[in-house]
Design a protein around this motif. Structure first.
Motif, short mmCIF file in Angstrom:
data_model
loop_
_atom_site.label_atom_id
_atom_site.label_comp_id
_atom_site.label_asym_id
_atom_site.label_seq_id
_atom_site.Cartn_x
_atom_site.Cartn_y
_atom_site.Cartn_z
N ARG A 11 45.96 40.99 48.01
CA ARG A 11 45.94 39.73 48.72
C ARG A 11 47.23 39.78 49.48
O ARG A 11 46.86 39.05 50.80
CB ARG A 11 46.50 38.88 47.46
N ARG A 12 48.03 40.44 49.41
CA ARG A 12 49.07 40.79 50.61
C ARG A 12 48.42 41.41 51.81
O ARG A 12 48.62 40.71 53.04
CB ARG A 12 50.05 41.57 50.19
N HIS A 13 47.52 42.09 51.71
CA HIS A 13 46.77 42.88 52.98
C HIS A 13 45.84 41.93 53.36
O HIS A 13 45.77 41.64 54.65
CB HIS A 13 45.93 44.15 52.62
N LEU A 14 45.14 41.06 52.54
CA LEU A 14 44.05 40.06 53.34
C LEU A 14 45.07 38.84 53.95
O LEU A 14 44.43 38.18 54.81
CB LEU A 14 43.27 39.62 51.99
N CYS A 15 46.10 38.68 53.54
CA CYS A 15 46.88 37.47 53.87
C CYS A 15 47.88 37.92 55.29
O CYS A 15 48.31 36.93 55.64
CB CYS A 15 47.91 37.09 52.97
N SER A 16 47.69 39.28 55.69
CA SER A 16 48.55 39.83 56.67
C SER A 16 47.97 39.40 58.00
O SER A 16 46.84 39.11 58.32
CB SER A 16 48.58 41.28 56.67
N TYR A 17 49.13 39.13 59.07
CA TYR A 17 48.33 38.95 60.31
C TYR A 17 47.66 40.10 61.11
O TYR A 17 46.55 39.99 61.90
CB TYR A 17 49.70 38.58 61.35
N ASP A 18 47.87 41.28 60.76
CA ASP A 18 47.03 42.33 61.06
C ASP A 18 45.52 42.21 60.75
O ASP A 18 44.55 42.65 61.29
CB ASP A 18 47.57 43.76 60.61
N HIS A 19 45.22 41.92 59.50
CA HIS A 19 43.76 41.78 58.89
C HIS A 19 43.37 40.54 59.76
O HIS A 19 41.96 40.60 60.04
CB HIS A 19 43.93 41.45 57.66
N ALA A 20 44.02 39.36 60.14
CA ALA A 20 43.54 38.31 60.86
C ALA A 20 43.10 38.76 62.14
O ALA A 20 42.02 38.42 62.47
CB ALA A 20 44.53 37.15 60.70
N ALA A 21 44.08 39.71 62.63
CA ALA A 21 43.61 40.20 64.21
C ALA A 21 42.29 41.01 64.29
O ALA A 21 41.71 40.78 65.15
CB ALA A 21 44.89 40.71 64.56
N ARG A 22 42.56 41.89 63.20
CA ARG A 22 41.13 42.66 63.22
C ARG A 22 39.88 41.70 62.98
O ARG A 22 38.81 42.02 63.58
CB ARG A 22 41.31 43.73 62.18
N VAL A 23 39.80 41.02 62.09
CA VAL A 23 38.83 39.99 61.68
C VAL A 23 38.54 39.22 63.21
O VAL A 23 37.19 39.08 63.57
CB VAL A 23 39.02 39.07 60.56
N GLY A 25 39.32 40.03 66.17
CA GLY A 25 38.66 40.88 67.00
C GLY A 25 37.12 41.27 67.06
O GLY A 25 36.33 41.39 67.92
N ALA A 26 36.71 41.38 65.58
CA ALA A 26 35.29 41.55 65.22
C ALA A 26 34.43 40.28 65.85
O ALA A 26 33.55 40.52 66.25
CB ALA A 26 35.23 41.93 63.71
N MET A 27 35.17 39.24 65.51
CA MET A 27 34.42 37.90 65.92
C MET A 27 34.33 37.95 67.40
O MET A 27 33.04 37.39 67.71
CB MET A 27 35.12 36.87 65.37
N GLY A 31 30.89 37.93 70.23
CA GLY A 31 30.71 36.81 70.99
C GLY A 31 30.99 35.56 70.97
O GLY A 31 31.05 34.80 71.80
N LEU A 32 31.98 35.47 69.94
CA LEU A 32 32.58 34.26 69.54
C LEU A 32 33.87 34.10 70.31
O LEU A 32 34.62 35.11 70.66
CB LEU A 32 32.62 34.01 68.16
N ASP A 33 34.18 32.95 70.89
CA ASP A 33 35.56 32.52 71.29
C ASP A 33 36.45 32.17 70.07
O ASP A 33 36.31 30.88 69.65
CB ASP A 33 35.50 31.51 72.40
N VAL A 34 37.28 32.87 69.73
CA VAL A 34 38.05 32.39 68.49
C VAL A 34 39.79 32.57 68.87
O VAL A 34 40.11 33.25 69.69
CB VAL A 34 37.82 33.43 67.49
N GLN A 44 46.89 31.46 52.73
CA GLN A 44 45.84 31.64 53.94
C GLN A 44 47.05 31.28 54.99
O GLN A 44 46.89 30.24 55.80
CB GLN A 44 44.89 30.71 54.11
N PRO A 45 47.94 32.15 55.36
CA PRO A 45 48.98 32.00 56.38
C PRO A 45 48.52 32.21 57.75
O PRO A 45 49.07 31.58 58.72
CB PRO A 45 50.14 33.08 56.17
N TRP A 46 47.27 32.57 57.89
CA TRP A 46 46.63 32.69 59.23
C TRP A 46 44.98 32.39 59.13
O TRP A 46 44.55 32.92 58.15
CB TRP A 46 46.62 34.23 59.80
N ARG A 47 44.79 31.46 59.93
CA ARG A 47 43.41 30.96 60.02
C ARG A 47 42.68 31.23 61.40
O ARG A 47 43.28 31.13 62.23
CB ARG A 47 43.35 29.53 59.69
N ILE A 48 41.65 31.75 61.36
CA ILE A 48 40.57 32.03 62.55
C ILE A 48 39.64 30.96 62.90
O ILE A 48 39.22 30.46 61.83
CB ILE A 48 39.96 33.51 62.40
N VAL A 49 39.83 30.39 64.03
CA VAL A 49 38.93 29.24 64.22
C VAL A 49 38.28 29.55 65.48
O VAL A 49 38.74 30.20 66.39
CB VAL A 49 39.95 27.89 64.26
#
Length: 64
Positions: A11-23, A25-27, A31-34, A44-49
């Motif tokens: 859970r700590r890994h999934l809640c990290s900024y590094d994980h959010a940045a990887r996801v 980046g993949a998005m 072709g998505l503007d995120v 959920q300390p970081w949300r990708i929108v």
């Protein structure tokens, strides 16, 4: 109110900024503007929108 149970290593890994940045980046590669938003939710300390293509306000691309 303090969190009664500490986060598990996964859970700590999934809640990290590094994980959010990887996801994000993949998005973006798909072709998505995120953007990554900070929240006050500890699970959920970081949300990708997706950002609107014609936003009226300027976007913050980097923060110190």
């Amino acid at each position: 109110m303090p969190n009664p149970a500490p986060l598990s290593p996964l859970r700590r890994h999934l809640c990290s900024y590094d994980h959010a940045a990887r996801v994000a980046g993949a998005m973006a590669d798909a072709g998505l503007d995120v953007a990554i938003e900070s929240t006050v939710n500890p699970l959920q300390p970081w949300r990708i929108v997706e950002t609107p293509s014609e936003a009226a306000e300027p976007r913050i691309l980097a923060c110190a």
